[in-house]
Design an enzyme around this catalytic site. Structure first.
Site, PDB file in Angstrom:
ATOM      1  N   LYS A 175       0.840  -1.207   0.000  1.00  0.00           N
ATOM      2  CA  LYS A 175       0.000   0.000   0.000  1.00  0.00           C
ATOM      3  C   LYS A 175       0.875   1.257   0.000  1.00  0.00           C
ATOM      4  O   LYS A 175       1.943   1.276   0.619  1.00  0.00           O
ATOM      5  CB  LYS A 175      -0.915  -0.013   1.229  1.00  0.00           C
ATOM      6  CG  LYS A 175      -2.016   1.042   1.218  1.00  0.00           C
ATOM      7  CD  LYS A 175      -2.951   0.876   2.419  1.00  0.00           C
ATOM      8  CE  LYS A 175      -4.040   1.938   2.453  1.00  0.00           C
ATOM      9  NZ  LYS A 175      -4.946   1.772   3.617  1.00  0.00           N
ATOM     10  N   SER A 192      -9.845   1.795   2.657  1.00  0.00           N
ATOM     11  CA  SER A 192      -8.973   2.592   1.816  1.00  0.00           C
ATOM     12  C   SER A 192      -7.923   1.769   1.068  1.00  0.00           C
ATOM     13  O   SER A 192      -7.349   2.245   0.101  1.00  0.00           O
ATOM     14  CB  SER A 192      -8.257   3.634   2.666  1.00  0.00           C
ATOM     15  OG  SER A 192      -7.371   3.016   3.586  1.00  0.00           O
ATOM     16  N   SER A 196     -10.012  -0.526   6.778  1.00  0.00           N
ATOM     17  CA  SER A 196      -9.410  -0.309   5.462  1.00  0.00           C
ATOM     18  C   SER A 196      -8.768  -1.534   4.824  1.00  0.00           C
ATOM     19  O   SER A 196      -8.460  -1.508   3.638  1.00  0.00           O
ATOM     20  CB  SER A 196      -8.387   0.821   5.538  1.00  0.00           C
ATOM     21  OG  SER A 196      -9.051   2.054   5.594  1.00  0.00           O
TER      22      SER A 196
END
Lengths: 473, 475
Positions: free
Chosen positions: B69, B144, B168
């Site tokens: 990420k 997210s 997330s």
């Protein structure tokens, strides 16, 4: 008699002490030696505040802070916690400073200082740990700068902010307080006051009937007295003219020796303190006994000991213990030569010469002091020559015996002088007769002759006495 | 329908060909992909693959490409949190988890797309544009960590790392039909994770199956002295996973099946619970009365911490810098131009919540609610081993559907945020489909009891086929 304070001066101080003797910074392992390093060389993601970096508490810094707290007679908190103080400033790489808020490491202490009416207690409200921001350097001057450079070597240095109650009543008292505070902290071996930025002071000050102002940016203990003298004068003049002192933060201009208004208190920042989520609360109560054991003998205790152990005067004891290095230097010297004599030489002579040159006692060797005092006590050199030797060493370096030899400072032994006197009397019949005829000046001639024979190494006063003695026999 | 990839398949593939070939086939797929799962593709990773091919590596992830990420720092690879304000920022250091991955021979293939600074539930707030859901490109992948989930589902990486502040990892895992774990707070070092809300978030793995998640946890977990909140020791989940839920006590918190839940999602989750019962587990209803306050408390705490965490982005040292006659103007403009709308909204709300006069009313109150929510979990988990709920109340929603209405977006996190407030571990595993879109089952465990939820998830996976198919290439 109470100390005179007709204007009702009330002063409280906030002193930032940099724990600059630690090997690493407050929240990372970077070196603390920023004075001798290239800018931005002692940095890492943590003290640069790079995204993703996290602080880790330097346990040694915590123990140093505890030491200071204990030495200032504070209570050490059971569990301490760090908070974030949020504000924007170019030298603050994270946009917040990690500091302490409602659980400072130490609370409720005191320092006893001397005042004109005897002892005076200045209460310590609290002492809390925090990190130093970076250092800004303006290209050109601060008002018209083309740009600003930031050195993050200082960023993350461990600071201890010590806050007093408003117990100080004059600039002189504030100087005494700061001297004493500095002295105590230096004894703890956590701080070197000689490094730039080691001690920074903010002062809150008000006069009877006026509002309080805060003077920031006082960069040394010496500057504090000047800043306060100026600020009191400024406030007094406002009041004398019937004006009102407004509550505000003022900046001390070290060069000009005056304070300049910065912002009014109403426009004060809201720092939005909240607990630092990256650091868990730290229990320190269990460590108090251990840290207490590491506390060294503090200045007051050492002064008492010097008085009883060495039988020196109060003045010498005070002078010798007002600087830990000097006290240590003295004790080394006193191991070899008579302590009272050593005390006098170190406190009266050496300290004066050092102060004059703005040097610390590190500039002088214990062995040199010992050998100089020994030469005096063994009557090899005069006291005046000894002072000369000390000055030479400080100004040009060298070893005491070499300096004595090269400058012909060795005292001439008495039988040599005595022999020269006898010879002179025998060889100068006319002058001797003139002396007995009442011509005092002829004695000067005879002294001169003896000095010539001893190549000036004899003490002229002694020669004169010896001549009179022998002539009248 | 494609077949899901996994670490052991990749390793036999590497043994047959080479790390370089496997990596290149992934890079090719990424280049053809339309889902926008990556913010940065690291083509230079080929060098590392060659190095492993040449010198060998005995790590458990030797030669395995891993997607990371974009809020996890990678030395030499841009790490931008998908925000304009970090334009051009390349960290000079690796996050702890990246160091761990590399030490096991993993190859970082790229950085995955995400909501800007992990603030979102749809990956639509990224400055690089949204990631599309591989099952239906008209839908969001969740957020997210949308990129980290989508690239697994579309086989553009076999495993990935996300971060979970309020769901997330689990939300996109649920929406993209993959497995995602939010570890117990303190299990995985956050060193190098760009903070959104420090007290809530953990880095967590996403993969096609539970075993791979277990392997990833063994690699990234464990104590790290650089994170003071890191507490746990090394684990060995991968070798202890068993297909066995006999006697497992499941708690079903009614509050998680409340208003707004899609009937098909509810049905799938109940089918899953019944399946567990068939496999030898028992279930009972439990009550968690403070659940309804969790969402507000969560957003106040997260935004407050964020307002402080994001203060460092001022254009002084790195990233985007706007023009300005002096520092204050420059810093203000940088922040106005560099941060997106949602990030600015959260910074402002967080600043407000921490301000003098409001602190007690908002932040302090939120902390009290947090304590109550924690107690709910302690009470519930004192009688049962795990809790099961829908991960998300619905399946993936349409792109653009909620982005203009932040409150409706925040509401989507209702089942995931209490877990972060309590700090307990939670995993999302696929448990069905609705209109061709995956549904996720959330299994929540006790503090540091990842082994139980991993084993429950693993057993479920072994006895069902919800995790067997993949959407295939998205053209």
């Amino acid at each position: 008699m109470a100390e005179e304070n007709p204007d009702g001066v009330v002063i409280g101080l906030e002193i930032h002490v940099q724990l600059n003797k630690l090997n690493s910074k407050m929240f990372c392992a970077c070196s603390t030696d920023y004075h001798n390093s290239e800018p931005n060389s002692n940095t890492c993601p943590v003290c640069l505040g790079l995204p993703g970096s996290l602080p880790v508490i330097n346990e040694k810094a915590v123990e140093s802070a505890m030491k200071v707290g204990l030495a200032l007679n504070c209570d050490i908190v059971e569990q301490t916690q760090f908070h974030r103080k949020n504000y924007f400033y170019p030298d603050l790489p994270k946009g917040f400073q990690i500091t302490q808020y409602d659980y400072p490491i130490a609370n409720d202490g005191k320092i006893v200082i001397e005042s004109d009416e005897g002892e005076h207690v200045v209460r310590i409200k609290r002492a809390h740990m925090e990190e130093d921001p970076g250092r800004m350097m303006h290209i050109g001057n601060i008002e018209k700068s083309k740009g600003t450079l930031i050195d993050y070597n200082r960023s993350g240095m461990a600071l201890l902010e010590i806050v007093t109650e408003p117990d100080i009543r004059s600039p002189k008292e504030s100087r005494r307080f700061l001297d004493k505070l500095r002295n105590i902290i230096e004894y703890l071996e956590v701080f070197d006051s000689n490094l730039e930025g080691a001690m920074r002071v903010d002062a809150n000050i008000s006069l009877q009937g006026g509002s309080r102002t805060e003077v920031k940016n006082i960069s040394s203990h010496k500057g504090a007295e000047r800043a306060l003298l100026y600020e009191i004068m400024r406030q007094k003049n406002i009041m004398r003219r019937g004006g009102e002192v407004t509550m505000e933060t003022r900046h001390f201009d070290e060069e000009k020796g005056c304070t300049v208004g910065l912002r009014s208190k109403e426009a004060e920042h809201d720092y939005r303190y909240f607990p630092e989520p990256d650091l868990t609360p730290l229990r320190v109560a269990d460590r108090v006994p251990k840290v207490t054991k590491t506390l060294p003998e503090l200045p007051d205790a050492k002064r008492e000991r010097f008085l009883s152990q060495y039988g020196m005067t109060e003045m010498h004891a005070k002078a010798l213990t007002s600087d830990i290095r000097v006290s240590e230097f003295f004790e080394e010297v006193a191991k070899e030569v008579d302590p009272k004599t050593s005390a006098s030489w170190v406190a009266d002579v050496l300290k004066g010469e050092l102060n004059y040159r703005e040097l610390t006692v590190d500039a002088f060797k214990v062995e040199d002091m010992i050998s100089i005092i020994q030469m005096v006590t063994q009557d090899k050199i005069t006291e005046k020559s000894a002072v000369e030797v000390i000055r030479q060493i400080l100004d040009y370096g060298g070893k005491p015996d070499e300096i004595v030899r090269e400058n012909g400072l060795l005292k001439v032994e008495e039988d040599v002088v005595s022999k020269a006197v006898t010879e002179t009397i025998q060889e100068n019949e006319q002058a001797v007769n003139d002396y007995f005829a009442g011509k005092e000046k002829s004695l000067n001639y005879l002294v001169g002759q003896v000095m010539k024979k001893t190549r000036g190494r004899a003490d002229a006063k002694e020669v004169r006495e010896l001549l009179v003695d022998k002539l009248n026999k | 329908m494609g077949e899901p990839m996994n670490i052991s398949k990749i390793k036999s593939e590497i043994a047959k060909t080479s790390s370089e070939e496997v990596l290149n086939s992934y890079l090719e797929k990424i280049n053809k992909s339309k889902i926008n799962g990556y913010s940065t593709v690291y083509d230079e990773a080929v060098e590392e693959a060659r190095d492993i091919d040449k010198n060998g590596h005995d790590g458990i992830l030797a030669g395995v490409p891993v997607a990371v990420k974009d809020n996890i720092s990678t030395d030499g690879i841009p790490t931008t949190c998908c925000s304009r304000i970090l334009e051009g920022y390349t960290p000079p250091y690796d996050a702890h988890v990246v160091e761990r991955l590399k030490s096991e021979g993993a190859i970082v293939i790229g950085k995955t797309n995400m909501d800007e600074f992990a603030m979102g539930t749809s990956t639509e707030t990224s400055c690089y544009g949204p990631t599309l859901n591989p099952w239906d490109t008209g839908k969001v992948p969740g957020g997210s960590s949308g990129g980290s989930a989508a690239v697994i589902a579309s086989d553009e990486a076999p495993v990935s790392l996300g971060s979970d502040t309020g769901g997330s990892v689990r939300c996109p895992a649920s929406y993209c039909g993959v497995v995602g774990l939010k570890p117990t707070y303190g299990t995985v070092s956050r060193y190098g994770l760009i903070s959104y809300a420090n007290s809530l978030e953990q880095i967590g793995p996403l993969a096609n199956n539970v075993s791979d998640v277990a392997i990833m946890m063994d690699v990234i977990g464990g104590h790290d002295t650089r994170d003071s909140t890191s507490v746990s020791q090394k684990t060995n989940y991968q070798n202890t996973l068993k297909d066995d839920v006999n006697g497992l006590k499941i708690g079903i918190p009614e509050e998680y099946f409340g208003e707004g839940i899609d009937p098909e999602v509810e049905e799938s989750v109940w089918n899953a619970i019944n399946k567990f019962e068939d496999m030898g587990a028992t279930w009972e209803k439990v009550s968690m009365p403070n659940t309804s306050y969790a969402l507000s408390a969560y957003y106040i705490i997260a935004m407050s911490e964020a307002s402080s965490n994001l203060a460092r982005f001022d254009g002084t040292q790195y990233g985007y810098r706007a023009d300005g006659d002096n520092w204050h103007v420059m810093a203000s403009r940088t922040r106005a131009e560099g941060f997106g709308t949602e990030v600015q909204r959260r910074i402002l709300l967080g600043t407000y919540a921490l301000s003098a006069g409001y602190y007690d009313k908002y932040y302090l109150k939120a902390l009290k609610v947090r304590t109550l929510v924690k107690q709910d979990f302690e009470n519930a988990l004192s009688n049962v081993d795990v809790l099961m709920t829908p991960t998300m109340p619905t399946t993936a929603f349409k792109l653009g559907e909620k982005i203009k209405d932040p409150l409706s977006l925040y509401l989507a996190d209702v089942n995931t945020v209490p877990v972060n407030l309590a700090g307990v571990p939670s995993i999302s595993v696929p448990c069905g489909f609705s209109d061709g879109l995956p549904i996720g089952l959330q299994i929540i465990g006790k503090h540091f009891n990842e082994s139980t939820i991993l084993q429950a998830a693993y057993s479920f996976e072994q006895n069902t086929d919800y995790n067997a198919g993949r959407p295939g290439e998205v053209e």
